[in-house]
Design an enzyme around this catalytic site. Structure first.
Site, PDB file in Angstrom:
ATOM      1  N   LYS A  39      31.712  31.481  66.725  1.00 52.55           N
ATOM      2  CA  LYS A  39      31.921  32.766  66.021  1.00 52.55           C
ATOM      3  C   LYS A  39      31.148  33.870  66.748  1.00 52.55           C
ATOM      4  CE  LYS A  39      28.527  31.298  62.595  1.00 52.55           C
ATOM      5  NZ  LYS A  39      27.592  32.205  61.996  1.00 52.55           N
ATOM      6  N   ARG A 169      25.160  31.512  49.409  1.00 48.66           N
ATOM      7  CA  ARG A 169      26.086  32.418  50.101  1.00 48.66           C
ATOM      8  C   ARG A 169      27.514  32.119  49.651  1.00 48.66           C
ATOM      9  NH1 ARG A 169      25.627  32.727  56.622  1.00 48.66           N
ATOM     10  NH2 ARG A 169      26.451  30.627  56.434  1.00 48.66           N
ATOM     11  N   TYR A 301      14.507  61.245  75.941  1.00 49.23           N
ATOM     12  CA  TYR A 301      14.575  62.009  74.687  1.00 49.23           C
ATOM     13  C   TYR A 301      13.236  61.971  73.957  1.00 49.23           C
ATOM     14  CZ  TYR A 301      19.699  62.018  74.990  1.00 49.23           C
ATOM     15  OH  TYR A 301      20.986  62.207  75.380  1.00 49.23           O
ATOM     16  N   MET A 349      21.566  55.820  74.896  1.00 46.09           N
ATOM     17  CA  MET A 349      22.781  55.049  74.585  1.00 46.09           C
ATOM     18  C   MET A 349      23.272  54.211  75.766  1.00 46.09           C
ATOM     19  SD  MET A 349      26.417  56.372  73.091  1.00 46.09           S
ATOM     20  CE  MET A 349      25.774  57.082  71.612  1.00 46.09           C
TER      21      MET A 349
END
Ligand SMILES: Cc1ncc(COP(=O)(O)O)c(C=O)c1O
Length: 432
Positions: A39, A169, A301, A349
């Site tokens: 997964k 869950r 930044y 980013m």
């Protein structure tokens, strides 16, 4: 043409995946099979490539979190059993059925609704005696890809019952509901009961009280079903952690996730030295800029770092938009020529800056973000500790922007660049 143009990539060593599967294979009883958990895009490694390698190395089935992840594998031609560990919405049941992907079940209502849906669709779609789609007048299967045909149109929807023994869950939480789910499955000709399982919440910790408690509960549920006269299907409860400490609890399957990728479920389990696993993933990039500061100069930044006169600052084309966390600002390290250097200023980013001393860096030099260089190593565990999470998340954070490069016997055997697949074809430039 190159499959990717950026200077940042994830390297996945498939030989390590294979070796980890073999290590677990030797650790568990012979009768226990391996369900490889792929997964979240194979914990960031790439689900298709990992699944293929795991199956070639001895795993016999796969697990995903939701249906779309399973269909990705089917479309890649993988035909082994695939189990969805999460909840399958009712609207997706028909698709799960068509793609022959097993659903996790635990709600009586779900069973009733799913039965209706499959029956309704099945009624419209005439099936032949083999449960396949109708043949044409020559007796051939319809003009679909044979591979697809072999997995579609089966008569029954495979289901595994999840019992919640303490994870809180998904799963049935009482014997009464368990019995009604089992009865719902049995009295319908839509379902095939292929498994019953539970999931442990604390198998990676030193205190085994809760784990033992969950296991005892699981056994009492199984016993209850046997007493009610039910023949049990495949039983499974072990994730990596439980497999490491209790291989004898393997029953029919272990659900092997993090260990297959060569990572340990916890620092505690790693310290026990039970198994020698090989981390399969490394993240690499190349220097895109080198600056020697003449005078003190702000970096990034918010100018949270000020470089000193004479300091060498390099820029790397990786940032939080790739999954390299902003929490590593002024904290993380990278490796260059076998030496460790610090991330300075804020991770942006797409880029970050690193202060390099003692050696002279050049544009294009290879830099290891996670992995090994010389005698140095930056592990996912180390990064997880720095940003307050677990190695699982650090791997899963690496996203589609970074191409995956697959290595076998020291050679690149394939490359996956998801950006390539979503890029539209370039338009022809026409002159006015
Ligand atoms: C139900 C279930 N089984 C097995 C696994 C695999 O766990 P691990 O990666 O710790 O082996 C997971 C992972 O989250 C899971 O949710």
């Amino acid at each position: 043409m190159e499959k990717y143009d950026r200077d940042t990539w994830v390297e996945v060593n498939l030989d390590d995946i294979r070796s980890n599967i073999h290590t677990f294979r030797k650790h568990i009883p012979e009768k226990t099979q391996i369900m490889a958990v792929v997964k979240a895009d194979g914990y960031g490694h790439g689900s298709i490539e990992v699944a293929r390698e795991a199956l070639a190395a001895g795993a016999t089935s796969l697990a995903v979190a939701f249906l779309d992840e399973g269909i990705v594998l089917r479309k890649a031609g993988i035909t082994c059993p695939i189990l969805i560990l999460g909840y399958t919405p009712i609207r997706a049941v028909q698709k799960a059925y068509e793609w022959n992907i097993s659903c996790t079940v635990f709600q009586t209502n779900w069973i009733k609704k799913a039965e209706k849906i499959v029956n309704k669709k099945q009624g419209k779609k005439k099936v032949n005696k083999h449960g396949d789609k109708p043949e044409d007048k020559h007796g051939n299967q319809p003009d679909q890809d044979k591979k697809e045909e072999s997995i579609q149109g089966r008569k029954r929807l495979s289901v595994h019952i999840n019992i919640d023994t303490g994870m809180g869950r998904l799963g049935v939480r009482t014997k009464k509901v368990l019995l009604s789910v089992v009865k719902g499955i049995y009295k319908s000709d839509v379902f095939q009961w292929d498994g019953v399982y539970t999931h442990f919440a604390t198998a990676d910790s030193q205190d085994i009280t809760y784990l033992n408690h969950q296991f005892e509960r699981f056994q009492s549920y199984l016993e209850f079903l046997r007493e009610k006269g039910h023949k049990l299907p495949a039983i499974h409860c072990c994730n990596t952690a439980a497999t490491m400490t209790h291989p004898e609890w393997g029953f029919h399957f272990i659900r092997l996730g993090i260990g297959m990728y060569g990572l340990y479920p916890s620092v505690y389990l790693k310290s026990l030295n039970i198994l020698n696993l090989k981390p399969a993933l490394q993240v690499k990039t190349r220097v895109s800029n080198v600056k020697f500061m003449q005078k003190s100069f702000g970096i990034g930044y918010g100018v949270t770092y000020s470089a000193s006169p004479g300091e060498q600052i390099i820029t790397l084309p990786i940032g939080y938009g790739d999954g390299f966390s902003r929490l590593l600002s002024n904290k993380g390290s990278v490796l260059l020529q076998g030496q460790r250097f610090s991330v300075v200023g804020r991770v942006t980013m797409d880029q970050c800056m690193v202060s390099v001393d003692k050696i002279k860096a050049k544009v294009g030099d290879e830099v290891v973000i996670y992995g090994r260089s010389g005698n140095e190593e930056i592990t996912l565990e180390e990064v997880a500790e720095q940003i307050g999470t677990i190695n699982y998340e650090v791997a899963c954070m690496l996203n589609y922007r970074i191409p995956r490069v697959y290595i076998k016997q020291h050679k690149v055997v394939s490359v996956r660049n998801l950006l390539e697949s979503i890029n539209p074809k370039p338009r022809k430039h026409t002159e006015k």
